[in-house]
Write a protein that holds these residues in place. Structure first.
Motif, PDB file in Angstrom:
ATOM      1  N   ARG A  81       0.835  -1.212   0.000  1.00 59.67           N
ATOM      2  CA  ARG A  81       0.000   0.000   0.000  1.00 59.67           C
ATOM      3  C   ARG A  81       0.871   1.264   0.000  1.00 59.67           C
ATOM      4  O   ARG A  81       0.601   2.213  -0.745  1.00 59.67           O
ATOM      5  N   LEU A  86       2.531   1.686  -3.496  1.00 64.49           N
ATOM      6  CA  LEU A  86       1.612   2.103  -4.558  1.00 64.49           C
ATOM      7  C   LEU A  86       1.107   3.531  -4.326  1.00 64.49           C
ATOM      8  O   LEU A  86       0.893   4.272  -5.284  1.00 64.49           O
ATOM      9  N   ALA A  87       0.928   3.890  -3.061  1.00 67.81           N
ATOM     10  CA  ALA A  87       0.458   5.251  -2.769  1.00 67.81           C
ATOM     11  C   ALA A  87       1.468   6.297  -3.210  1.00 67.81           C
ATOM     12  O   ALA A  87       1.108   7.430  -3.506  1.00 67.81           O
ATOM     13  N   PRO A 112      -8.391  12.859 -13.905  1.00 71.67           N
ATOM     14  CA  PRO A 112      -7.411  11.777 -14.016  1.00 71.67           C
ATOM     15  C   PRO A 112      -7.567  10.769 -12.887  1.00 71.67           C
ATOM     16  O   PRO A 112      -8.214  11.049 -11.872  1.00 71.67           O
ATOM     17  N   ASN A 122      -5.489   7.044 -11.036  1.00 67.99           N
ATOM     18  CA  ASN A 122      -4.386   6.082 -11.018  1.00 67.99           C
ATOM     19  C   ASN A 122      -4.968   4.680 -11.039  1.00 67.99           C
ATOM     20  O   ASN A 122      -5.886   4.375 -10.276  1.00 67.99           O
ATOM     21  N   ILE A 125      -4.270   0.547 -10.693  1.00 69.83           N
ATOM     22  CA  ILE A 125      -3.324  -0.446 -10.158  1.00 69.83           C
ATOM     23  C   ILE A 125      -3.214  -1.591 -11.154  1.00 69.83           C
ATOM     24  O   ILE A 125      -4.224  -2.190 -11.530  1.00 69.83           O
ATOM     25  N   PRO A 138      -7.997  -5.259  -7.056  1.00 62.69           N
ATOM     26  CA  PRO A 138      -7.608  -4.549  -5.830  1.00 62.69           C
ATOM     27  C   PRO A 138      -8.803  -4.249  -4.924  1.00 62.69           C
ATOM     28  O   PRO A 138      -9.927  -4.088  -5.399  1.00 62.69           O
ATOM     29  N   GLY A 158     -10.334  -0.070  -0.815  1.00 61.89           N
ATOM     30  CA  GLY A 158      -9.502   0.806   0.026  1.00 61.89           C
ATOM     31  C   GLY A 158      -8.172   1.121  -0.629  1.00 61.89           C
ATOM     32  O   GLY A 158      -7.690   2.254  -0.565  1.00 61.89           O
ATOM     33  N   LEU A 159      -7.577   0.114  -1.271  1.00 64.31           N
ATOM     34  CA  LEU A 159      -6.289   0.329  -1.939  1.00 64.31           C
ATOM     35  C   LEU A 159      -6.456   1.274  -3.134  1.00 64.31           C
ATOM     36  O   LEU A 159      -5.655   2.192  -3.345  1.00 64.31           O
ATOM     37  N   ALA A 160      -7.538   1.037  -3.889  1.00 62.03           N
ATOM     38  CA  ALA A 160      -7.803   1.920  -5.040  1.00 62.03           C
ATOM     39  C   ALA A 160      -8.023   3.356  -4.563  1.00 62.03           C
ATOM     40  O   ALA A 160      -7.607   4.319  -5.220  1.00 62.03           O
ATOM     41  N   ILE A 192      -6.679   4.708  -1.873  1.00 62.26           N
ATOM     42  CA  ILE A 192      -5.401   5.280  -1.422  1.00 62.26           C
ATOM     43  C   ILE A 192      -4.589   5.795  -2.611  1.00 62.26           C
ATOM     44  O   ILE A 192      -4.061   6.907  -2.593  1.00 62.26           O
ATOM     45  N   VAL A 193      -4.507   4.993  -3.671  1.00 56.71           N
ATOM     46  CA  VAL A 193      -3.672   5.421  -4.809  1.00 56.71           C
ATOM     47  C   VAL A 193      -4.321   6.575  -5.567  1.00 56.71           C
ATOM     48  O   VAL A 193      -3.653   7.285  -6.317  1.00 56.71           O
ATOM     49  N   ASN A 194      -5.639   6.755  -5.360  1.00 60.22           N
ATOM     50  CA  ASN A 194      -6.311   7.862  -6.044  1.00 60.22           C
ATOM     51  C   ASN A 194      -6.573   9.035  -5.100  1.00 60.22           C
ATOM     52  O   ASN A 194      -7.378   9.911  -5.425  1.00 60.22           O
ATOM     53  N   PRO A 219      -4.868  11.700  -4.512  1.00 59.97           N
ATOM     54  CA  PRO A 219      -4.706  13.051  -5.070  1.00 59.97           C
ATOM     55  C   PRO A 219      -5.930  13.531  -5.837  1.00 59.97           C
ATOM     56  O   PRO A 219      -6.108  14.724  -6.032  1.00 59.97           O
ATOM     57  N   PHE A 220      -6.746  12.592  -6.299  1.00 59.70           N
ATOM     58  CA  PHE A 220      -7.907  12.992  -7.100  1.00 59.70           C
ATOM     59  C   PHE A 220      -9.209  12.774  -6.338  1.00 59.70           C
ATOM     60  O   PHE A 220     -10.281  12.721  -6.947  1.00 59.70           O
TER      61      PHE A 220
END
Lengths: 75, 311
Positions: free
Chosen positions: A26, A29-30, A65, A67, A69, B58, B61-63, B65-67, B69-70
């Protein structure tokens, strides 16, 4: 009996390893890093830029936009 | 990254133990997937076998976290351009008139007759001619009336016309510093040449003491950088460089960008009962202009996730 004791003592540690693995993946990837889990595969982030999408009713909408995974399994 | 060592450091166990347990976890996932089950790795996601490999889904929660910023950015509807009215059935009966060009399919489109074309162009030609004559007359008059010392005595544009953005009281501005805090090249991280180019218009105006009335435009000369505050009343577009749920932190980000010489703003946005504070840099009249600047600077001066938002 001894074997059972060993299994009992290893169980929490295995859970801790699983938890640590999840934390590492986590965190990596973050921060947009690629992380490789030996024997399993590679996790990475791919950025999908903002885009303009036409809508049926006419006009268009601006999709922000995001991100994504991606996972590449070890072959 | 050596995952075994990293895990060993976190759990304070030997790398060999961590590597062995990690291998066991991976083997367990592969075994479950091979048996047609869904192997779930807590807080990461689920694995399933497909063909000879694995597919990964995924966790939400993981998705998330990686998003981050948006987070909370909705899709923005863009208004459709107004339809161009088509000329239909306007020709007088019995009169000679060419069909409207848009009424014909492109394959059968024929050029308009010469007389009709010249009739259509006539008002345009007259208008352009009149504009040229008026401009010439204005220039001639201006040159004759202007004496060498008159320029310094002439009142500035800010005194005679609408107040320039620098005259706006600081209290009415949100999240920007007063115009008097112009940045010097030494105060920024930018190269001196860039900073010089950035402050050149203001410096020139201050040095000459003249104010060009034509320069009193609503939008700033440099939409991205400078001390001029972002006027939300003007609208336009900005480039979002950060989003925060905490207003203070958002303003901290904005201050950091401002210190780098950017024009900044903080735009609150209500989302699911909470307020999201977006930090924007620059104020652009056109979406295309903002997107072009964003594309040019993304990854260098601007973060990868920067995106364009209507103010």
């Amino acid at each position: 009996m001894v074997k059972d004791t060993l299994i009992m003592s290893r169980k929490p540690l295995q859970e801790q390893v699983e938890q640590a693995l999840a934390e590492i993946v986590r965190e990596a990837l973050a921060t947009q890093q690629t992380v490789q889990v030996p024997g399993l595969g590679v996790f990475r982030i791919e950025r999908r830029p903002a885009r303009r999408r036409p809508v049926k009713e006419g006009g268009a909408e601006f999709i922000p936009p995001r991100n994504e995974i991606l996972f590449t399994p070890r072959t | 990254m050596d995952l075994g060592h990293e895990i060993a450091q976190r759990l304070r166990c030997s790398p060999e133990t961590a590597a062995a347990l990690l291998e066991e976890i991976v083997r367990d996932i592969r075994r479950k997937a091979t048996q047609g089950e869904t192997a779930r790795l807590r807080n990461i996601g689920a694995f399933e076998a497909r063909g000879e490999g694995l597919i990964f889904e995924p966790d939400a929660g993981l998705a998330e976290i990686v998003n981050a910023p948006f987070a909370g950015l909705p899709a923005i509807p863009l208004a459709a351009p107004a339809p161009i009215p088509r000329k239909t059935d306007e020709a007088p009966q019995g009169g000679r008139s060419a069909p409207a060009r848009g009424d014909l399919p492109s394959a059968r489109r024929k050029p308009l007759p010469t007389r009709a074309r010249s009739r259509a162009r006539a008002p345009w030609i007259i208008g352009i001619g009149l504009a040229i004559v008026a401009a010439g007359a204005w220039l001639l008059l201006a040159n004759r009336m202007e004496s060498p010392g008159a320029q310094s005595e002439r009142p500035s544009a800010s005194a005679t016309s609408a107040p320039a953005p620098q005259d706006t009281p600081a209290s009415s501005l949100q999240d920007t510093a007063p115009a008097s805090t112009a940045l010097s090249p030494a105060e920024t991280d930018q190269p001196a040449s860039e900073a010089k180019a950035r402050i050149a218009p203001d410096t020139l105006a201050a040095a000459t003491g003249t104010t060009d009335p034509l320069a009193a435009r609503p939008y700033a000369d440099d939409p991205l950088r400078g001390a001029e505050p972002i006027d939300r009343a003007l609208g336009g577009y900005t480039i979002v460089v950060a989003s925060e749920t905490n207003e203070q932190r958002a303003r901290g980000w904005a201050e950091g960008w401002r210190k780098q010489g950017f024009r900044t703003t903080v735009l609150p946005h209500a989302q699911d009962g909470a307020t999201l504070y977006r930090v924007g840099v620059g104020q652009f009249a056109l979406l295309e202009e903002a997107a072009r600047v964003r594309d040019a600077l993304m990854g260098n001066a601007l973060p990868q996730g920067a995106w364009v938002l209507r103010i």
